[in-house]
Design an enzyme around this catalytic site. Structure first.
Site, PDB file in Angstrom:
ATOM      1  N   ASP A   1       0.848  -1.247   0.040  1.00 44.90           N
ATOM      2  CA  ASP A   1       0.092   0.187  -0.031  1.00 44.90           C
ATOM      3  C   ASP A   1       0.875   1.243  -0.092  1.00 44.90           C
ATOM      4  O   ASP A   1       0.392   2.261  -0.698  1.00 44.90           O
ATOM      5  CB  ASP A   1      -1.043   0.047   1.109  1.00 44.90           C
ATOM      6  CG  ASP A   1      -2.160   0.803   1.108  1.00 44.90           C
ATOM      7  OD1 ASP A   1      -2.417   1.061  -0.166  1.00 44.90           O
ATOM      8  OD2 ASP A   1      -2.753   1.299   2.022  1.00 44.90           O
TER       9      ASP A   1
ATOM     10  N   ASP B   1      -9.167  -1.367   2.641  1.00 40.39           N
ATOM     11  CA  ASP B   1      -8.857  -1.098   3.933  1.00 40.39           C
ATOM     12  C   ASP B   1      -9.621  -1.863   5.062  1.00 40.39           C
ATOM     13  O   ASP B   1      -9.427  -2.163   6.215  1.00 40.39           O
ATOM     14  CB  ASP B   1      -8.773   0.409   4.172  1.00 40.39           C
ATOM     15  CG  ASP B   1      -7.563   1.174   3.103  1.00 40.39           C
ATOM     16  OD1 ASP B   1      -6.651   0.319   3.042  1.00 40.39           O
ATOM     17  OD2 ASP B   1      -7.783   2.050   2.841  1.00 40.39           O
TER      18      ASP B   1
END
Length: 406
Positions: free
Chosen positions: A199, A327
């Site tokens: 990420d 997420d």
């Protein structure tokens, strides 16, 4: 006086903004923990050992393997999974570059339908069997099909209520997260750390696929067809397009370091903001009260920060916080995996994730650009998980030794 003229940030409206994004994240994590406690309460019926996916393509974990073999195998599984995600994201960038937007929307809609229909149906069957709920298969299939179709339209059409859209996004996150908790234990933890590192690279590196995708969307004044949770509804009007154009012109002026052009862009932004304020007066007072308090005010003196609410990952065009559904999923995977061990560990991991998300929001207000939401929360969650397990094991051993002494 200068202090009062500074643009509002997350710190100025911390409580409201944190609640807006922490509430759905908490609901998603709580639902996954509840499903894990209900469906995986019997260890003999757990299917984690037989569950197979691309995350277990390189190595299938076995209880008889040594800790080193499990770690190496989990590392290989993580490499394969991250490589697959990277390739898929670059393919998405290529298709978006070739303007295959309709194909991407159909693909994302089909994926949402499969998740709601297949994964959702499987979990509902398990719950029906668990609680012995009386329902025939025809009624079940009709209800499931209608629920899935409505979910696809709610997620990818703006005519639905924002609460319905947000509810479906949270439910999709719950479904995917629950099935990720069925992965082997070592693979789960190594995969979470690997995704947190990915990420960082995907969002912050100049050649990161997510960064390329967002910059391309901004340059074309287009929305990315993706599953993204936004804390507030967005008013889509012509001022947004003009703001994006001004943002691009300002970036080119920064590259040329030309002060004259920069002043021209500032004057244009002043005119755009004033015209946008006139347009917003036409919105009803009840609707404006809900969406007119952005994280960063759109005032003329905020030209330097115009990039922030146009990035599209961290903040939306209305100033709302935007969080990718991935997420939600991996936060819930962490607490769901912790629920297989102990509920006190779940509580520790939950607090760590919430603290990490709060730190990320603080960094967002400081750096004024899109930031990855996984790294801080995942790292804190993993650390607190193993610390909680270690402390609980020490406590149990100490209590056992005291009982033996008595």
């Amino acid at each position: 006086m200068d202090r009062n003229q500074r643009p509002r940030s997350i710190i100025d409206s911390l409580g409201e903004e944190l609640i807006a994004i922490l509430t759905p994240v908490s609901i998603c994590m709580f639902t996954v923990v509840l499903l894990v406690c209900i469906l995986n309460s019997d260890p003999s019926s757990s299917s984690s050992a037989s569950f197979s996916s691309i995350a277990t393509a390189a190595y299938s974990e076995s209880d008889s393997d040594s800790s080193w073999d499990k770690f190496v195998g989990a590392f290989l599984n993580s490499l394969v999974f991250v490589a697959a995600i990277t390739v898929a994201t670059f393919v998405l960038v290529l298709l978006f570059y070739l303007r295959c937007v309709k194909f991407l929307k159909f693909y994302m809609g089909f994926s949402a339908f499969i998740v709601l229909g297949n994964l959702g149906g499987e979990i509902l069957v398990l719950l029906i069997d668990r609680f012995r709920f009386p329902i025939d298969c025809i009624t079940f299939l009709i209800l499931l099909f209608n629920f899935s179709v409505v979910g696809v339209f709610a997620v990818f059409m703006s005519k639905f209520s924002i609460l319905v859209t947000q509810g479906y996004l949270v439910w999709i996150g719950v479904l995917v997260a629950y099935f990720f908790t069925l992965l082997p234990e070592w693979t789960t933890w190594v995969l979470l750390v690997a995704l947190a590192l990915y990420d960082i690279a995907a969002v912050l590196l100049p050649v990161g696929p997510l960064r390329l995708l967002v910059e391309m969307a901004i340059s074309r004044d287009e929305d990315i067809p993706a599953l993204v949770y936004e804390a507030r509804p967005v008013i889509r009007n012509d001022s947004r397009l003009v703001q994006r154009r001004v943002w691009r012109e300002r970036r080119s002026s920064q590259n040329d370091n030309d002060d004259i052009e920069d002043r021209t862009n500032r004057n244009e932004v002043v005119r755009v903001v004033r015209s946008a304020e006139v347009d917003e007066e036409r919105v009803g007072s009840s609707e404006r009260a809900e969406i007119s308090v952005p994280l960063i005010d759109r005032r003329p003196d905020q030209v330097e920060n115009s990039e922030t609410f146009l990035e599209g990952i961290g903040l939306g065009s209305s100033g709302a916080i935007k969080l990718g559904l991935g997420d939600f999923i991996f936060y819930s995977v962490l607490v769901g995996r912790a629920a297989m061990y102990d509920l006190m560990t779940v509580y520790a991991c939950y607090l760590a994730i919430i603290a990490g998300l709060g730190i990320t929001l603080m960094l967002l207000s400081v750096y004024q650009k899109a930031l990855p939401a996984l790294p801080v929360s995942i790292m804190l969650g993993v650390v607190f998980y193993f610390l909680a397990r270690l402390l609980l094991e020490v406590f149990v051993v100490q209590c056992s030794s005291n009982l033996v002494m008595f």
